[in-house]
Design a protein around this motif. Structure first.
Motif, mmCIF file in Angstrom:
data_model
loop_
_atom_site.group_PDB
_atom_site.id
_atom_site.type_symbol
_atom_site.label_atom_id
_atom_site.label_comp_id
_atom_site.label_asym_id
_atom_site.label_seq_id
_atom_site.Cartn_x
_atom_site.Cartn_y
_atom_site.Cartn_z
ATOM 1 N N ILE A 92 0.862 -1.182 0.000
ATOM 2 C CA ILE A 92 0.000 0.000 0.000
ATOM 3 C C ILE A 92 0.902 1.237 0.000
ATOM 4 O O ILE A 92 1.704 1.434 0.924
ATOM 5 C CB ILE A 92 -0.944 0.004 1.216
ATOM 6 C CG1 ILE A 92 -1.810 -1.254 1.200
ATOM 7 C CG2 ILE A 92 -1.810 1.257 1.222
ATOM 8 C CD1 ILE A 92 -2.621 -1.465 2.465
ATOM 9 N N TYR A 93 0.766 2.074 -1.007
ATOM 10 C CA TYR A 93 1.695 3.184 -1.225
ATOM 11 C C TYR A 93 1.661 4.215 -0.099
ATOM 12 O O TYR A 93 2.680 4.787 0.258
ATOM 13 C CB TYR A 93 1.377 3.857 -2.568
ATOM 14 C CG TYR A 93 2.304 5.001 -2.890
ATOM 15 C CD1 TYR A 93 3.632 4.762 -3.231
ATOM 16 C CD2 TYR A 93 1.865 6.318 -2.826
ATOM 17 C CE1 TYR A 93 4.498 5.804 -3.510
ATOM 18 C CE2 TYR A 93 2.724 7.362 -3.104
ATOM 19 C CZ TYR A 93 4.032 7.097 -3.440
ATOM 20 O OH TYR A 93 4.883 8.124 -3.708
ATOM 21 N N THR A 94 0.487 4.474 0.468
ATOM 22 C CA THR A 94 0.347 5.547 1.458
ATOM 23 C C THR A 94 0.513 5.074 2.893
ATOM 24 O O THR A 94 0.373 5.870 3.819
ATOM 25 C CB THR A 94 -1.031 6.204 1.324
ATOM 26 O OG1 THR A 94 -2.033 5.213 1.501
ATOM 27 C CG2 THR A 94 -1.181 6.884 -0.026
ATOM 28 N N LYS A 95 0.806 3.822 3.097
ATOM 29 C CA LYS A 95 0.838 3.261 4.452
ATOM 30 C C LYS A 95 2.073 3.719 5.217
ATOM 31 O O LYS A 95 3.186 3.736 4.679
ATOM 32 C CB LYS A 95 0.797 1.738 4.362
ATOM 33 C CG LYS A 95 0.472 1.085 5.660
ATOM 34 C CD LYS A 95 0.066 -0.354 5.428
ATOM 35 C CE LYS A 95 -0.275 -0.974 6.754
ATOM 36 N NZ LYS A 95 -0.667 -2.350 6.620
ATOM 37 N N LYS A 96 1.879 4.077 6.501
ATOM 38 C CA LYS A 96 2.973 4.530 7.354
ATOM 39 C C LYS A 96 3.108 3.699 8.624
ATOM 40 O O LYS A 96 4.118 3.763 9.303
ATOM 41 C CB LYS A 96 2.745 5.977 7.786
ATOM 42 C CG LYS A 96 2.702 6.968 6.674
ATOM 43 C CD LYS A 96 2.379 8.341 7.212
ATOM 44 C CE LYS A 96 2.183 9.319 6.087
ATOM 45 N NZ LYS A 96 1.729 10.612 6.561
ATOM 46 N N TYR A 97 2.049 2.959 8.975
ATOM 47 C CA TYR A 97 2.003 2.235 10.249
ATOM 48 C C TYR A 97 1.679 0.762 10.004
ATOM 49 O O TYR A 97 0.896 0.441 9.115
ATOM 50 C CB TYR A 97 0.935 2.821 11.168
ATOM 51 C CG TYR A 97 1.015 4.315 11.286
ATOM 52 C CD1 TYR A 97 2.056 4.914 11.974
ATOM 53 C CD2 TYR A 97 0.058 5.127 10.702
ATOM 54 C CE1 TYR A 97 2.146 6.285 12.074
ATOM 55 C CE2 TYR A 97 0.136 6.503 10.803
ATOM 56 C CZ TYR A 97 1.172 7.074 11.485
ATOM 57 O OH TYR A 97 1.260 8.433 11.585
ATOM 58 N N CYS A 98 2.241 -0.133 10.831
ATOM 59 C CA CYS A 98 1.962 -1.550 10.656
ATOM 60 C C CYS A 98 0.506 -1.870 11.013
ATOM 61 O O CYS A 98 -0.115 -2.721 10.387
ATOM 62 C CB CYS A 98 2.930 -2.403 11.470
ATOM 63 S SG CYS A 98 2.904 -2.147 13.247
ATOM 64 N N HIS A 99 -0.047 -1.214 11.990
ATOM 65 C CA HIS A 99 -1.474 -1.311 12.335
ATOM 66 C C HIS A 99 -2.008 0.116 12.373
ATOM 67 O O HIS A 99 -1.673 0.871 13.290
ATOM 68 C CB HIS A 99 -1.680 -1.962 13.703
ATOM 69 C CG HIS A 99 -1.294 -3.393 13.754
ATOM 70 N ND1 HIS A 99 -0.023 -3.800 14.057
ATOM 71 C CD2 HIS A 99 -2.010 -4.522 13.521
ATOM 72 C CE1 HIS A 99 0.033 -5.113 14.028
ATOM 73 N NE2 HIS A 99 -1.155 -5.577 13.702
ATOM 74 N N SER A 100 -2.823 0.463 11.402
ATOM 75 C CA SER A 100 -3.247 1.861 11.302
ATOM 76 C C SER A 100 -4.028 2.304 12.528
ATOM 77 O O SER A 100 -3.934 3.454 12.939
ATOM 78 C CB SER A 100 -4.073 2.093 10.044
ATOM 79 O OG SER A 100 -5.234 1.299 10.065
ATOM 80 N N TYR A 101 -4.799 1.416 13.144
ATOM 81 C CA TYR A 101 -5.596 1.821 14.300
ATOM 82 C C TYR A 101 -4.715 2.035 15.527
ATOM 83 O O TYR A 101 -4.690 3.109 16.100
ATOM 84 C CB TYR A 101 -6.679 0.772 14.596
ATOM 85 C CG TYR A 101 -7.526 1.142 15.782
ATOM 86 C CD1 TYR A 101 -8.484 2.138 15.684
ATOM 87 C CD2 TYR A 101 -7.345 0.517 16.997
ATOM 88 C CE1 TYR A 101 -9.261 2.500 16.771
ATOM 89 C CE2 TYR A 101 -8.114 0.871 18.089
ATOM 90 C CZ TYR A 101 -9.065 1.854 17.982
ATOM 91 O OH TYR A 101 -9.817 2.207 19.058
ATOM 92 N N TRP A 102 -3.926 1.021 15.920
ATOM 93 C CA TRP A 102 -3.133 1.140 17.139
ATOM 94 C C TRP A 102 -1.947 2.067 16.956
ATOM 95 O O TRP A 102 -1.780 3.032 17.694
ATOM 96 C CB TRP A 102 -2.616 -0.227 17.590
ATOM 97 C CG TRP A 102 -3.680 -1.180 17.988
ATOM 98 C CD1 TRP A 102 -4.675 -0.957 18.896
ATOM 99 C CD2 TRP A 102 -3.893 -2.481 17.473
ATOM 100 N NE1 TRP A 102 -5.477 -2.051 18.981
ATOM 101 C CE2 TRP A 102 -5.027 -3.015 18.116
ATOM 102 C CE3 TRP A 102 -3.240 -3.258 16.535
ATOM 103 C CZ2 TRP A 102 -5.504 -4.279 17.863
ATOM 104 C CZ3 TRP A 102 -3.719 -4.522 16.286
ATOM 105 C CH2 TRP A 102 -4.839 -5.020 16.937
ATOM 106 N N CYS A 103 -1.114 1.758 15.987
ATOM 107 C CA CYS A 103 0.111 2.532 15.805
ATOM 108 C C CYS A 103 -0.181 3.940 15.290
ATOM 109 O O CYS A 103 0.512 4.887 15.641
ATOM 110 C CB CYS A 103 1.068 1.806 14.867
ATOM 111 S SG CYS A 103 1.650 0.244 15.553
ATOM 112 N N GLY A 104 -1.215 4.076 14.455
ATOM 113 C CA GLY A 104 -1.595 5.402 13.968
ATOM 114 C C GLY A 104 -2.049 6.287 15.113
ATOM 115 O O GLY A 104 -1.650 7.453 15.210
#
Length: 130
Positions: free
Chosen positions: A48-60
């Motif tokens: 996923i090109y825009t992904k920054k976190y391994c778990h978007s909910y927790w780590c985001g």
């Protein structure tokens, strides 16, 4: 049951890692990127090109909370204690005193000042009525 891309990636990190290391950045026609999570700091693989976190909910959320905490800390400036006049770095945005001792000391001073002002007012009233 429908599986999102993020769920699939979480379940297939080993496959993505192998694809990244063997084929040089591709897995099934998709570009695989190796990233360090902005929230927890772990290494993970994604297509996923825009992904920054391994778990978007927790780590985001964790990263967002850290950014907000750092921003609030930057905005705090050294204040001067209203009681003793010392400079201090507040832990809260609405702090006015450098310590609990100063806060209590100022409170007691205000209470006694208000009581003495009330007594003076009553004394003036009693003198004028005699």
């Amino acid at each position: 049951m429908y599986m999102t891309n993020e769920k699939w990636e979480q379940n297939n990190q080993d496959y993505l890692k192998e694809s990244y290391e063997e084929t040089g950045f591709t897995a099934g026609g998709y570009a695989v990127r190796k990233l360090i999570c902005g929230g927890c700091g772990r290494v993970f693989y994604t297509t996923i090109y825009t992904k920054k976190y391994c778990h978007s909910y927790w780590c985001g959320n964790q990263a967002n909370n850290r950014r907000q905490r750092e921003y609030r800390q930057m905005r705090r400036q050294d204040l001067v204690c209203q009681c003793c006049g010392e400079k201090f770095t507040p832990k809260r945005a609405d702090a006015r005193y450098c310590s609990n001792a100063c806060r209590q000391k100022d409170y007691r001073k205000r209470v006694t000042d208000a009581a003495s002002a009330q007594n003076e007012h009553l004394d003036k009233c009693n003198v004028s009525t005699k």
